[in-house]
Design an enzyme around this catalytic site. Structure first.
Site, PDB file in Angstrom:
ATOM      1  N   ALA A 144      42.594  38.901  45.298  1.00  0.00           N
ATOM      2  CA  ALA A 144      41.219  39.312  45.584  1.00  0.00           C
ATOM      3  C   ALA A 144      40.287  39.195  44.385  1.00  0.00           C
ATOM      4  CB  ALA A 144      41.214  40.755  46.087  1.00  0.00           C
ATOM      5  N   ASN A 155      47.607  44.712  43.176  1.00  0.00           N
ATOM      6  CA  ASN A 155      47.967  43.319  42.929  1.00  0.00           C
ATOM      7  C   ASN A 155      46.947  42.646  42.020  1.00  0.00           C
ATOM      8  OD1 ASN A 155      50.421  42.993  44.367  1.00  0.00           O
ATOM      9  ND2 ASN A 155      49.308  42.851  46.293  1.00  0.00           N
ATOM     10  N   HIS A 169      35.809  44.539  42.259  1.00  0.00           N
ATOM     11  CA  HIS A 169      36.762  44.259  41.190  1.00  0.00           C
ATOM     12  C   HIS A 169      35.993  43.716  39.988  1.00  0.00           C
ATOM     13  CE1 HIS A 169      39.940  44.687  44.181  1.00  0.00           C
ATOM     14  NE2 HIS A 169      39.283  43.830  44.939  1.00  0.00           N
TER      15      HIS A 169
END
Length: 257
Positions: free
Chosen positions: A114, A180, A210
């Site tokens: 992601a 992850n 993120h």
């Protein structure tokens, strides 16, 4: 290419649909034994049945699946793409996968998941990196079912609060369904024990955000992405699924960037 899939969740379904649209064949899907009867022409219960005709195996089922099936796939000489990069934070798992890949002369390809900018971070890591920090922000309910509930009342938050500050290894092991990205940043840059991580519950946002902050010999950069989830599963990142497809395209095309 003939593709073997591990898992049948939202990410696996996205990957399967994308493969078929690109004329690849998903010839088998490894599932739990009790689920084989749902589609006995496609679902299998063993790695042997999964890899018999596969040119490549794609794992979309989580850290436990990577640890359980990855070594068998690689040892048999079949290349593999995994989206469960955080599983490599367990050094025993990482060592077992590396040994199996060497024995089978196969490769384990890590999907970027992601996050983006890992090419830039990886290039910077060939020089001296001074610091790399990953910050992951999700709406409070996005952390339900994780250790965030041990420290925060997620339903009562009125402002952003960090519920984890530590290393990428600690984050990946403590938040196997959520970290992850932290693992991918660590592997591209300074490693699991030198990469700093903050995980934040933020009631002011509706998407997962993120961020990577890095500084070193190359200079400094700040990368930020606000990602959508898959329509079929609000806990799964659309970009994470797309990164698996992109990795397969990279492996199958004659000219790649």
């Amino acid at each position: 290419m003939k593709i073997g899939l591990i898992g049948k969740g939202a990410i696996a379904q996205h990957v399967s649909n994308a493969m078929q649209a690109r004329d690849h064949l998903v010839h088998a899907v490894l599932v739990r034994p009790e689920n084989i009867s749902q589609d006995p022409n496609l679902f299998v219960g063993s790695v042997q049945d999964l890899t018999t005709e596969a040119d490549l195996v794609i794992e979309c089922a989580g850290h436990q699946a990577l640890a359980a099936y990855g070594p068998q796939v690689l040892a048999q000489g079949t290349d593999m793409i995994t989206v469960s990069v955080g599983g490599l934070a367990d050094q025993t798992v990482a060592d077992t996968l590396e040994s199996a890949a060497r024995d089978g002369r196969a490769k384990l390809h890590l999907a970027s998941g992601a996050i983006g900018a890992l090419d830039c971070l990886g290039a910077a890591a060939t020089g001296k990196l001074d610091q790399v920090t990953y910050i992951g922000r999700k709406p409070p309910l996005g952390w339900k079912g994780s250790r965030a509930e041990d420290t925060l009342d997620l339903e009562a938050l009125t402002g952003a609060e960090a519920h984890f500050i530590g290393t990428a290894r600690q984050a990946s092991l403590a938040y196997p369904k959520n970290a992850n990205v932290a693992a991918a940043v660590a592997l591209a840059g300074m490693g699991f024990d030198e990469t700093r991580v903050q995980l934040v519950a933020d009631p002011s946002i509706t998407r997962n955000i993120h961020e990577i902050e890095a500084e070193g010999e190359f200079g400094q950069f700040h990368f930020r992405i606000s990602g959508n989830s898959l329509p079929d599963n609000p806990r799964s990142s659309a970009l994470a699924a797309m990164s698996v497809v992109a990795k397969l395209e990279h492996l199958s095309e004659p000219i790649v960037f």
